[in-house]
Write a protein that holds these residues in place. Structure first.
Motif, PDB file in Angstrom:
ATOM      1  N   UNK A 193      36.627  24.391  36.268  1.00  0.00           N
ATOM      2  CA  UNK A 193      38.022  25.034  35.789  1.00  0.00           C
ATOM      3  C   UNK A 193      38.246  23.968  34.590  1.00  0.00           C
ATOM      4  N   UNK A 194      38.286  24.634  33.428  1.00  0.00           N
ATOM      5  CA  UNK A 194      38.519  23.716  32.218  1.00  0.00           C
ATOM      6  C   UNK A 194      39.860  22.864  32.089  1.00  0.00           C
ATOM      7  N   UNK A 195      41.007  23.815  32.646  1.00  0.00           N
ATOM      8  CA  UNK A 195      42.367  23.226  32.803  1.00  0.00           C
ATOM      9  C   UNK A 195      42.249  22.218  33.744  1.00  0.00           C
ATOM     10  N   UNK A 196      41.656  22.181  34.912  1.00  0.00           N
ATOM     11  CA  UNK A 196      41.589  21.073  35.807  1.00  0.00           C
ATOM     12  C   UNK A 196      40.928  19.892  35.309  1.00  0.00           C
ATOM     13  N   UNK A 197      39.839  20.303  34.570  1.00  0.00           N
ATOM     14  CA  UNK A 197      38.782  19.232  33.912  1.00  0.00           C
ATOM     15  C   UNK A 197      39.732  18.270  33.138  1.00  0.00           C
ATOM     16  N   UNK A 198      40.419  18.945  32.102  1.00  0.00           N
ATOM     17  CA  UNK A 198      41.276  18.093  31.042  1.00  0.00           C
ATOM     18  C   UNK A 198      42.373  17.369  31.880  1.00  0.00           C
ATOM     19  N   UNK A 199      42.921  17.864  32.915  1.00  0.00           N
ATOM     20  CA  UNK A 199      43.960  17.355  33.636  1.00  0.00           C
ATOM     21  C   UNK A 199      43.260  16.089  34.419  1.00  0.00           C
ATOM     22  N   UNK A 200      41.971  16.045  34.675  1.00  0.00           N
ATOM     23  CA  UNK A 200      41.552  14.967  35.636  1.00  0.00           C
ATOM     24  C   UNK A 200      41.075  13.964  34.651  1.00  0.00           C
TER      25      UNK A 200
END
Length: 303
Positions: A193-200
């Motif tokens: 999930x790219x949204x999660x990736x950027x948040x991480x």
């Protein structure tokens, strides 16, 4: 692009990286794993094996050979359930009777958006997932795992896959496949999930790190710069996609072929999954919209 490196370690022997930490590179080199999966041995008495690696008898023997007569394996920590990281955990646990610790099974940590996509469409995905993996102990964000002379803190870093964790060890961090030593990470929905990736990435940027020990490739000695590059790289891909969609609606496959012009044909499928991750993220930001149901083969247009 990241500059080329000279990382070419011996496969099998345990190499000391710093006091209390050794690395064994598994015998599974490939376009997706680089020289092979990095297995880390943390500690000097009771040893934590971080990412035991793929189902490989030579790699299993290499881990066992690295354990000295005054040492034992006390913990097996799996950062995520891809087939190059987790399968050997069960064999190793049977031999050394150590517990397997992880965030969860193959689908743990999957975002609500991805769960909805799985329920509503044939989104595909599932590349290289160890669906049989079951940990003995679940760990959560912020939890401390302690051994005889070491301790690590769990950082939940979903994005590459929902159950992905990184491990803080003082001012060092085991980043597994979230931040690697040779390339950017694959993000393939619904597992990634790219949204999660950027948040991480933002989560890791809150700490001033000395070094990252990744799941593939050499140690990252300038963690802040690598994180900045990862974020910039993703934002650049996002800009490429939005520019391409200015010429008209397109699918993930068509966009990948247009944008990843220097990618070897064998990796174009992975590039398409990365583009799909961006398209889902951009849909969530209301910058684009699918023409019809959101799925892997959907056509997207600018809003």
């Amino acid at each position: 692009m990241l500059p080329p490196d000279d990382f070419d370690p011996a496969i099998g022997p345990a190499e000391t990286l710093e006091p209390g930490l050794r690395r064994i590179v598994a015998d599974n080199p490939s376009p997706m794993t680089y020289r092979g999966t990095n297995t880390y041995l943390l500690g000097t008495r009771g040893i934590a094996v971080i990412d035991p690696g793929p189902a490989s008898h030579p790699h299993l023997q290499a881990i066992l050979d690295a354990i000295g007569p005054d040492q034992h394996i006390s913990h097996i920590i799996v950062t995520h359930t891809h087939l190059d990281h987790s399968p050997l955990a069960q064999d190793l646990a049977r031999i050394c009777a150590a517990p397997i610790l992880a965030f969860g099974g193959a689908f743990a940590g999957r975002s609500d958006v991805m769960q909805q996509l799985v329920a509503a469409s044939d989104i595909g995905g599932g590349e290289g997932i160890d669906v049989k993996f079951i940990p003995d102990q679940l760990v959560r964000h912020g939890e401390t795992i302690a051994g005889d002379d070491w301790e690590v803190q769990v950082i939940h870093t979903p994005g590459h896959i929902g159950n992905h964790i990184s491990l803080r060890w003082g001012d060092a961090c085991f980043t597994a496949d979230h931040v690697m030593g040779w390339a950017s990470s694959l993000v393939s929905p619904p597992d990634g999930d790219l949204t999660d990736f950027m948040a991480s990435c933002a989560e890791l940027q809150q700490t001033r790190w000395r070094v990252f020990y990744p799941g593939h490739g050499a140690p990252v000695t300038d963690p802040a710069a690598r994180l900045d590059w990862l974020v910039s790289h993703r934002l650049s891909r996002e800009a490429d996609i939005l520019r391409a969609l200015e010429h008209g609606p397109a699918t993930a496959a068509a966009l990948a072929a247009e944008i990843y012009t220097e990618t070897p044909p064998a990796l174009l499928g992975a590039a398409t999954r990365n583009v799909l991750a961006h398209l889902i993220d951009l849909t969530g930001k209301n910058q684009i919209t699918p023409l019809g149901p959101l799925c892997a083969t959907a056509t997207f247009r600018r809003v």
